[in-house]
Design an enzyme around this catalytic site. Structure first.
Site, PDB file in Angstrom:
ATOM      1  N   HIS A 330       1.009  -0.802   0.247  1.00 28.97           N
ATOM      2  CA  HIS A 330      -0.358   0.471   0.394  1.00 28.97           C
ATOM      3  C   HIS A 330       0.982   0.877  -0.327  1.00 28.97           C
ATOM      4  O   HIS A 330       0.315   2.282  -0.477  1.00 28.97           O
ATOM      5  CB  HIS A 330      -0.906   0.086   1.227  1.00 28.97           C
ATOM      6  CG  HIS A 330      -2.315  -0.551   1.214  1.00 28.97           C
ATOM      7  ND1 HIS A 330      -3.180  -0.333   0.166  1.00 28.97           N
ATOM      8  CD2 HIS A 330      -2.773  -1.801   1.364  1.00 28.97           C
ATOM      9  CE1 HIS A 330      -4.312  -1.378   0.533  1.00 28.97           C
ATOM     10  NE2 HIS A 330      -3.746  -2.719   1.389  1.00 28.97           N
ATOM     11  N   LYS A 518      -9.919  13.021   4.458  1.00 27.22           N
ATOM     12  CA  LYS A 518      -9.185  12.289   5.114  1.00 27.22           C
ATOM     13  C   LYS A 518      -7.993  12.230   5.678  1.00 27.22           C
ATOM     14  O   LYS A 518      -7.496  13.402   6.716  1.00 27.22           O
ATOM     15  CB  LYS A 518      -7.335  11.680   3.793  1.00 27.22           C
ATOM     16  CG  LYS A 518      -7.208  12.925   2.896  1.00 27.22           C
ATOM     17  CD  LYS A 518      -6.937  13.041   1.919  1.00 27.22           C
ATOM     18  CE  LYS A 518      -7.116  13.451   0.542  1.00 27.22           C
ATOM     19  NZ  LYS A 518      -7.813  11.614   0.107  1.00 27.22           N
ATOM     20  N   ARG A 519      -7.623  10.615   6.211  1.00 28.62           N
ATOM     21  CA  ARG A 519      -5.513  10.802   7.010  1.00 28.62           C
ATOM     22  C   ARG A 519      -5.415  12.000   7.533  1.00 28.62           C
ATOM     23  O   ARG A 519      -4.598  12.308   5.630  1.00 28.62           O
ATOM     24  CB  ARG A 519      -5.380   9.640   7.403  1.00 28.62           C
ATOM     25  CG  ARG A 519      -4.496   9.032   8.233  1.00 28.62           C
ATOM     26  CD  ARG A 519      -4.431   7.905   7.856  1.00 28.62           C
ATOM     27  NE  ARG A 519      -3.383   6.880   6.769  1.00 28.62           N
ATOM     28  CZ  ARG A 519      -2.294   6.999   6.086  1.00 28.62           C
ATOM     29  NH1 ARG A 519      -1.399   7.961   6.890  1.00 28.62           N
ATOM     30  NH2 ARG A 519      -1.729   6.686   5.374  1.00 28.62           N
ATOM     31  N   LYS A 524      -0.307  13.562   2.250  1.00 29.82           N
ATOM     32  CA  LYS A 524      -1.658  13.845   1.681  1.00 29.82           C
ATOM     33  C   LYS A 524      -2.518  15.870   1.641  1.00 29.82           C
ATOM     34  O   LYS A 524      -2.469  15.903   0.477  1.00 29.82           O
ATOM     35  CB  LYS A 524      -2.356  13.372   2.391  1.00 29.82           C
ATOM     36  CG  LYS A 524      -2.325  11.756   2.474  1.00 29.82           C
ATOM     37  CD  LYS A 524      -3.735  11.015   3.796  1.00 29.82           C
ATOM     38  CE  LYS A 524      -4.161  10.104   3.344  1.00 29.82           C
ATOM     39  NZ  LYS A 524      -3.667   8.998   2.580  1.00 29.82           N
ATOM     40  N   THR A 626      -9.004   6.113  -1.789  1.00 30.41           N
ATOM     41  CA  THR A 626     -10.230   5.665  -2.027  1.00 30.41           C
ATOM     42  C   THR A 626     -11.121   6.328  -1.989  1.00 30.41           C
ATOM     43  O   THR A 626     -11.836   6.226  -2.746  1.00 30.41           O
ATOM     44  CB  THR A 626     -10.786   4.151  -1.596  1.00 30.41           C
ATOM     45  OG1 THR A 626     -10.360   4.830  -0.097  1.00 30.41           O
ATOM     46  CG2 THR A 626      -9.839   3.278  -1.949  1.00 30.41           C
ATOM     47  N   LYS A 630     -15.489   7.992  -4.268  1.00 24.80           N
ATOM     48  CA  LYS A 630     -16.296   8.031  -3.886  1.00 24.80           C
ATOM     49  C   LYS A 630     -16.548   9.701  -3.913  1.00 24.80           C
ATOM     50  O   LYS A 630     -17.760   9.895  -3.938  1.00 24.80           O
ATOM     51  CB  LYS A 630     -16.556   8.589  -1.721  1.00 24.80           C
ATOM     52  CG  LYS A 630     -15.864   6.829  -1.464  1.00 24.80           C
ATOM     53  CD  LYS A 630     -15.426   5.996   0.164  1.00 24.80           C
ATOM     54  CE  LYS A 630     -14.765   5.495   0.289  1.00 24.80           C
ATOM     55  NZ  LYS A 630     -13.668   5.201   1.310  1.00 24.80           N
TER      56      LYS A 630
END
Length: 787
Positions: A330, A518-519, A524, A626, A630
């Site tokens: 991942h 998101k986390r 990110k 992901t 969505k």
């Protein structure tokens, strides 16, 4: 469904358990008893499915996380009885909507756990024998608060009103041994109900309990704490997801957690197989195990250890393990490829470490046989530099290794794991991640689902998301686009109402909803988003940015409790929000909202209401993502880098219908060796003015010493001068900032053409079919699991 029978059984259950009726039961009591009735309703199908899985070839999915979310709505949807149950309740003045108060099972942190949940859903819906195995955390991750702009963490006791969707299976208890401790692993099974089928998958979550909960002798001798010490030590293993490992005790607990559920799952599989077939010789013919990231890789030497204990030789046990295991990677980031201190593993798991040494010796022999030089063997060995390299062990032993997006897999093959790919090219596959359209469209967005079903003439898309492609013919139909816009407006109003009740913040549904959920992690780049808001703020103030469409920037994220820099970014976002929200010159154009305790149920509301999907990780760092899928599925345009699944989203829906910016992987390879962020500050006054706000006293970080992680000055230093463990601006925040703002402003201008923007969103929906986890799980079943 027989509604009269359901009503009778529900009423009886409420009376028996709580001495209440449907009219006066609390929401928790209703949830408990509706769930109990449904569990009884599916029990026969569940038992039959479990039997079918065990009797034939099946896949086991081992994952540290299963972020299931709230079960009741999804289960009723999959059974097709949502309306019937709601009608029964409404006849008594109640409603399913009242169950919004029920807690999520927060047994995951982000995409890893949510992916696992989607895979179980898809497998169940398509009759694929896949069963999940994980940990039944007492408190899950944590419940997040935002106090004075800072993240605070509280225990998330999701079981405090019971857990009606799980069954304790005492008869399948496994004993797990460490060098200093022996515990019981007690399984709790959760049904995964397949949509439109009688197949019911199984999620087995292990709970750690003491072999001896209470020592009377110690208690009677007055040593009250010691009397319960074994119970406390055992239960700590399954107490919390990802305990802080900034210290030795935390590292030990994490290793114990990983071994706990891996060892229990392997033992459970071997026991059931031997009971059924009388031998383990054919174990690999019936069982394949998918390792979701490196956390469960300890299962590899554990399976070999248990087979040796059953009388098999090491080489025979190794061959079985090779046939059984497959590994999903991942990440390409070296710091996220899990490594354990060899001494720690040997101290806590001496028998397992002995097996790992044998695996390492076999690897060295195999590589010498291939003619590999000594230095390369040393570099690639599963044990080296005083560490056990879990990813390397997984790649060496497994049958298959897969990445989770096309670009991610290519990076693995050509860079991050290049040496391994050159040795075992046949093992590497790509399996682009996916999401289940049952939860992420049919359940969370019934308004859009109804429009899609009416236009297609059927609801076949719920099990075949490729059907959405047929909607492309409506992309220029003004009436359809207006219906879609009305749905989006309704979802934005619903979200605004929820944010008001949940976070006590007012947002205007007429504004653009620009959402990043998101986390919280540096790669990110929530920090990039925050800095861009300041950039735009100053542009509006000085007149260089004109005709700006009012926008609310919505963030949802949790930081790991010990990740101080990430927590500083949360504080900074909230400081920027207070700053721009209060300025009379910008408060009618800009707003920043950080929602607290972002989880699956919150996400279900956010993805439906988004106009813009922020997917802005540094190119080459996000394996897939992901959340992007969505948001796309619910009609948001992606504002993102050429990273992870963003690449495939742009390919499917068209770059012209999304907003792609920033340096690409191949460009960064040339840029980063010579990159100097201070040069950007020197020549770009607009970026300099933004970054200076981190150090000029405008924003308060709560007085954290400037040289410590957690301070805004340390954030500034990380971007300009780097740190002992990374180069300056290692995620290229300042380098991408101008390109990012330009893309943001283009999107902002395009939104003024409401129909034109709605067409872009519509085409994203139409081309989301590839991103169903149904497609992904069928690919795993056919090409990795051979089911």
């Amino acid at each position: 469904m027989n509604k009269a029978q359901f009503q009778s059984e529900l009423a009886n259950d409420l009376k028996r358990k709580f001495s209440v009726n449907i009219e006066n039961a609390s929401s928790q009591q209703l949830h408990e008893c509706i769930s109990s009735v449904v569990m009884e309703y599916i029990n026969e199908d569940w038992e039959t499915s479990v039997e079918n899985h065990l009797a034939n070839r099946r896949a086991m999915y081992l994952s540290m996380e299963f972020l299931m979310g709230r079960a009741i709505y999804n289960n009723l949807l999959c059974l097709g009885i949502t309306e019937d149950v709601d009608e029964v309740l409404k006849a008594h003045g109640r409603s399913l909507a009242e169950l919004e108060d029920i807690e999520d099972a927060a047994l995951g942190n982000g995409g890893l756990g949510r992916l696992a949940a989607c895979f179980l859903d898809s497998a169940a819906a398509h009759d694929i024998p896949l069963d999940g195995y994980g940990i039944r955390y007492k408190y899950g991750l944590f419940k997040q608060g935002i106090e004075n702009g800072f993240q605070t963490e509280y225990a998330d006791d999701w079981q405090r009103y019971g857990d009606p969707w799980s069954k304790r299976r005492e008869e399948d208890t496994v004993i797990v041994k460490y060098s200093d401790q022996t515990v019981k692993a007690v399984p709790y099974d959760m049904p995964i109900i397949g949509f439109g089928t009688k197949n019911v998958g199984n999620l087995r979550l292990w709970q750690a309990e003491a072999v001896e909960e209470f020592n009377f002798a110690d208690f009677n001798n007055g040593d009250f704490e010691k009397a319960a010490a074994e119970k406390t030590a055992a239960e700590n293993i399954s107490k919390v997801l990802y305990p802080n490992d900034n210290f030795e005790a935390g590292k030990i607990l994490r290793l114990k957690q990983e071994y706990f559920f891996s060892a229990a799952s392997v033992a459970d599989a071997l026991k059931k197989h031997k009971e059924r077939f009388g031998t383990l010789d054919n174990f690999a013919d019936y069982v394949t195990i998918q390792l979701n990231d490196t956390h469960p890789v300890i299962a590899i030497p554990e399976l070999i250890r248990q087979l040796i204990a059953e009388g098999y030789g090491f080489d025979s046990a190794f061959e079985t393990a090779h046939k059984v295991f497959n590994y999903t990677n991942h990440t390409i980031m070296a710091e996220a490829l899990e490594k354990w201190d060899s001494g720690l593993v040997e101290r806590i798991l001496p028998e397992v470490y002995s097996v790992i040494l044998q695996i390492n010796e076999r690897f060295i022999g195999d590589m010498y046989a291939l003619g590999m030089d000594k230095e390369q063997i040393k570099k690639m060995s599963p044990i080296g530099g005083g560490q056990v390299k879990m990813a390397f062990m997984a790649i060496y032993v497994s049958s298959y290794v897969n990445g989770v997006a096309a670009i991610h897999t290519e990076i693995l093959k050509n860079d991050a794991l290049k040496e391994w790919y050159e040795i075992y090219p046949e093992r590497f596959q790509n399996k682009t991640n996916g999401i289940t359209q049952r939860r992420w469209l049919a359940l969370c967005n019934p308004e859009l689902s109804a429009l899609i079903t009416r236009l297609l003439g059927s609801a076949d898309w719920v099990k075949d998301l490729g059907e959405l492609k047929k909607l492309e013919k409506y992309a220029d139909d003004e009436n359809v686009l207006k219906e879609f816009m009305a749905v989006k407006e309704a979802k934005k109003c619903q979200l605004a109402d929820f944010i008001k009740s949940h976070d006590n913040k007012d947002i205007d549904p007429e504004w653009i909803f620009d959402i990043q959920i998101k986390r919280l992690h540096e790669y990110k780049r929530q920090l990039l988003n925050a800095l861009s808001i300041l950039y735009i703020y100053f542009g509006i103030k000085d007149g260089s940015i004109k005709d700006f469409t009012p926008t609310v920037y919505i963030f949802g994220a949790k930081s790991a409790p010990g990740y101080r820099r990430a927590k500083a970014i949360i504080k900074l976002i909230n400081e920027i929000g207070d700053f721009v929200n209060a300025d009379p010159d910008t408060k009618d154009l800009l707003q920043v909202v950080f929602v607290q305790n972002y989880n699956v149920s919150y996400a279900e509301k956010l993805v439906c209401a988004a106009d813009v999907s922020e997917q802005i990780s540094t190119a080459g760092t996000e394996a897939s993502g992901t959340g992007n899928m969505k948001l796309m599925l619910n009609g948001a345009c992606t504002l993102g880098t050429y990273d992870g699944a963003n690449v495939e989203i742009a390919e499917e829906a068209g770059e012209e219908n999304n907003y792609i910016f920033g340096a690409r992987v191949e460009e960064l390879a040339e840029i980063m060796p010579e990159y100097d962020p201070r040069e950007i500050l020197f020549r770009d006054e607009k970026i300099s003015r933004v970054l200076n706000k981190l150090i000029d006293g405008t924003f308060s970080d709560g007085g954290v010493p400037s040289d410590q992680e957690g301070s805004f000055k340390e954030l500034y230093k990380a971007l300009t001068d780097g740190a002992s463990w990374h180069v300056p601006d290692h995620y290229y925040v300042l380098g991408d900032l101008t390109s990012y703002v330009q893309a943001k402003l283009k999107m902002n201008a395009d939104y003024k053409d409401k129909l034109g923007y709605a067409k872009k969103c519509w085409l994203n929906i139409c081309n989301a079919g590839k991103f169903s986890s149904d497609r992904t799980i069928k690919d795993y079943a056919e090409n990795i699991w051979k089911i």
